[in-house]
Design an enzyme around this catalytic site. Structure first.
Site, short mmCIF file in Angstrom:
data_model
loop_
_atom_site.label_atom_id
_atom_site.label_comp_id
_atom_site.label_asym_id
_atom_site.label_seq_id
_atom_site.Cartn_x
_atom_site.Cartn_y
_atom_site.Cartn_z
N HIS A 385 0.57 -11.27 9.98
CA HIS A 385 0.17 -10.63 8.73
C HIS A 385 -0.48 -9.28 9.00
O HIS A 385 -1.22 -9.12 9.98
CB HIS A 385 -0.81 -11.53 7.96
CG HIS A 385 -0.12 -12.54 7.10
ND1 HIS A 385 0.01 -12.40 5.74
CD2 HIS A 385 0.51 -13.69 7.42
CE1 HIS A 385 0.69 -13.43 5.26
NE2 HIS A 385 0.99 -14.23 6.26
N SER A 402 4.70 -7.63 1.03
CA SER A 402 3.30 -7.27 1.30
C SER A 402 2.92 -5.97 0.61
O SER A 402 1.82 -5.84 0.07
CB SER A 402 3.07 -7.15 2.81
OG SER A 402 3.08 -8.41 3.44
N GLU A 405 2.36 -6.67 -3.06
CA GLU A 405 1.15 -7.44 -3.29
C GLU A 405 -0.10 -6.57 -3.16
O GLU A 405 -1.01 -6.62 -3.99
CB GLU A 405 1.10 -8.61 -2.32
CG GLU A 405 2.14 -9.69 -2.63
CD GLU A 405 2.49 -10.56 -1.43
OE1 GLU A 405 3.35 -11.44 -1.59
OE2 GLU A 405 1.92 -10.33 -0.33
N ALA A 440 -4.72 -14.19 -0.57
CA ALA A 440 -3.69 -14.01 -1.59
C ALA A 440 -4.19 -12.98 -2.59
O ALA A 440 -4.91 -13.32 -3.54
CB ALA A 440 -3.37 -15.34 -2.27
N VAL A 441 -3.83 -11.73 -2.37
CA VAL A 441 -4.44 -10.65 -3.15
C VAL A 441 -4.09 -10.76 -4.64
O VAL A 441 -4.82 -10.23 -5.49
CB VAL A 441 -4.03 -9.27 -2.61
CG1 VAL A 441 -4.59 -9.07 -1.22
CG2 VAL A 441 -2.51 -9.10 -2.61
#
Length: 486
Positions: A385, A402, A405, A440-441
């Protein structure tokens, strides 16, 4: 079950054909006519004259659904008592039910065994005069469990032919009852049925892919059914039957009032509910239904036609994860867990089925593969990540998921001070815990993310590793909700 292209049957991983998901937690709004809260449908099964009998070319007498609970078939012999019980249904019970429904102008679907209809011309004429739908209940009222497929197909074709000859038109509904594992597919292959009823799987109609087409299923009932007068621990009195019907109706009516309307089927048999002491239950239930507004009384064909308009069959089926080839599956879902396609590869080998063709279902399979991995493998996923608002983001080298997000949380538009704060926290967190900070934004705004960052920086590394794994799974679930239905 359709096999993924490019794989031999022997190469297929485990696949489970039963659909345990169905309409899911949020079933579709049936939009019943007039905004009805419930659709109520009555079935009168007409089997008398189509049951097992030496007179009908069968090897033994009938043993099912009669006053003789637990009866055994008599091989090579007629059973006078059993035959007379069935005769009661045709001679007396049918007319008692017919009068009740006709007087109240209640729509009825008859499940008519074709050979029984052929032996009862007066009853068929009465059904037609009352406007009943006459669906097919097969050629004979016999067990199909072990019947060879070719024989069942031939009997289905003959049932349709004889039905049309006796009634003047082919049946548009089908219900075998004592069916085989082939029945639904054979009925779909026949191609002329607006609905098939050989299912008890739901309170609403649903489409299935069977026989090379989309077939509508309007499920039936074995609980709100007078057959339980003829089974151990079933109904003993009309009061028992009425109470069960009333309570079923009230529960479904309340669901409809709360916004999730359903369908209720009531199954009746001429030789059972047609008895005087049981008919009062049907009469009392009709009174109960009539005392409520927002009730749609319909035939099963009415319901099928309504559903086909409101919720048409899928025009082109989307690719289903459980039916994909390995290559297609990994290509589609290999990036759900960041830079870790091996998770999708392992999930593909699990026992997937229709329940895994949804976001929550496929997430479960991928999460299982992640959870069963070694500690080092899971740590590798964490380290794959990117930092939040880190160098990869600045260089626009994040994966598409990503990047989207982080942008949704405003992390692509930081002030210089905010960027400096994130850089400091990223460095400190990775040095302390050995992997990037993961959250988890989509569940947080910028302020919430920073607060969690500060709080979790001080956590014990073992606790933080577990939390990071939970966040990885959460990110995967959120990604899948954008890719698949719930």
């Amino acid at each position: 079950m359709t096999e993924p292209a490019g794989r031999e049957p022997s190469e297929l991983p485990p696949r489970y054909p039963r659909d345990m998901h169905g309409h899911g937690a949020a079933p579709p709004d049936p939009r019943w006519p007039g905004g009805a809260r419930i659709a109520v449908q009555f079935v009168v099964n007409y089997e008398e004259g189509g049951e097992n009998s030496l007179l009908h070319g069968d090897p033994a007498s009938e043993a099912f659904l009669s006053e003789i609970v637990g009866a055994a078939a008599w091989p090579g012999a007629r059973h006078w008592n059993m035959e007379s019980i069935y005769e009661y249904g045709a001679r007396a019970g049918f007319w008692r039910l017919h009068r009740l429904f006709a007087e109240r102008r209640v729509p009825v679907t008859c499940y008519g065994v074709a050979s029984a209809l052929a032996r009862s011309p007066a009853q068929v004429a009465a059904m037609q005069e009352a406007g009943w739908e006459i669906a097919s209940h097969g050629l004979k009222w016999i067990e199909h469990r072990d019947m060879p497929e070719a024989e069942e197909r031939a009997q289905m074709a003959e049932a349709v032919r004889l039905h049309a000859e006796v009634t003047g038109e082919r049946p548009l509904g089908w219900y075998t009852g004592r069916c085989s594992m082939n029945t639904l597919r054979l009925a779909a292959e026949e191609g002329g049925f607006a609905y098939v009823a050989d299912s008890y799987a739901d309170d609403l109609p649903y489409w299935v892919e069977a026989g090379g087409r989309q077939q509508l299923v309007v499920p039936y009932t074995l609980d709100a059914n007078d057959m339980r007068f003829a089974t151990p621990q079933g109904f003993n009195t009309a009061e028992h039957f009425f109470a069960y019907l009333r309570d079923s109706f009230d529960a479904l009516y309340a669901e409809g009032a709360a916004g999730t309307a359903k369908m209720m089927s009531v199954g009746l048999h001429c030789r059972l509910a047609g008895r005087p002491g049981r008919l009062v239950a049907v009469r009392r239930f009709l009174d109960h239904v009539a005392s409520h507004e927002g009730v749609w009384l319909a035939t099963r064909l009415d319901i099928a036609r309504h559903w086909a308009v409101q919720h048409p069959a899928p025009a082109a089926e989307r690719p289903r994860p459980s039916r994909m080839s390995r290559e297609a599956f990994v290509a589609a879902y290999g990036g759900v867990f960041e830079h870790s396609p091996w998770i999708a590869e392992r999930a593909f080998e699990l026992e997937l089925g229709p329940a895994h063709d949804t976001a929550v279902g496929l997430w479960s399979a991928l999460a299982r593969a992640f959870r069963s991995a070694t500690d080092e493998e899971r740590l590798g996923v964490l380290r794959a990540h990117p930092d939040l608002a880190g160098k990869l983001a600045a260089a626009r080298r994040l994966t598409a998921a990503s990047a989207a997000e982080q942008a949704a949380a405003g992390l692509d538009a930081l002030t210089d001070d905010e960027r400096e704060t994130f850089t400091r926290l990223n460095t400190a967190y990775t040095e302390r815990h050995g992997h990037p900070f993961i959250i988890a934004v989509r569940d947080h705004d910028k302020a919430g993310i920073l607060a969690a960052f500060e709080r979790r920086l001080a956590s014990e590394s073992a606790d933080e590793r577990a939390e990071a794994c939970r966040q990885v799974e959460r990110i995967a679930f959120l990604r899948l909700t954008e890719m698949l239905p719930s």
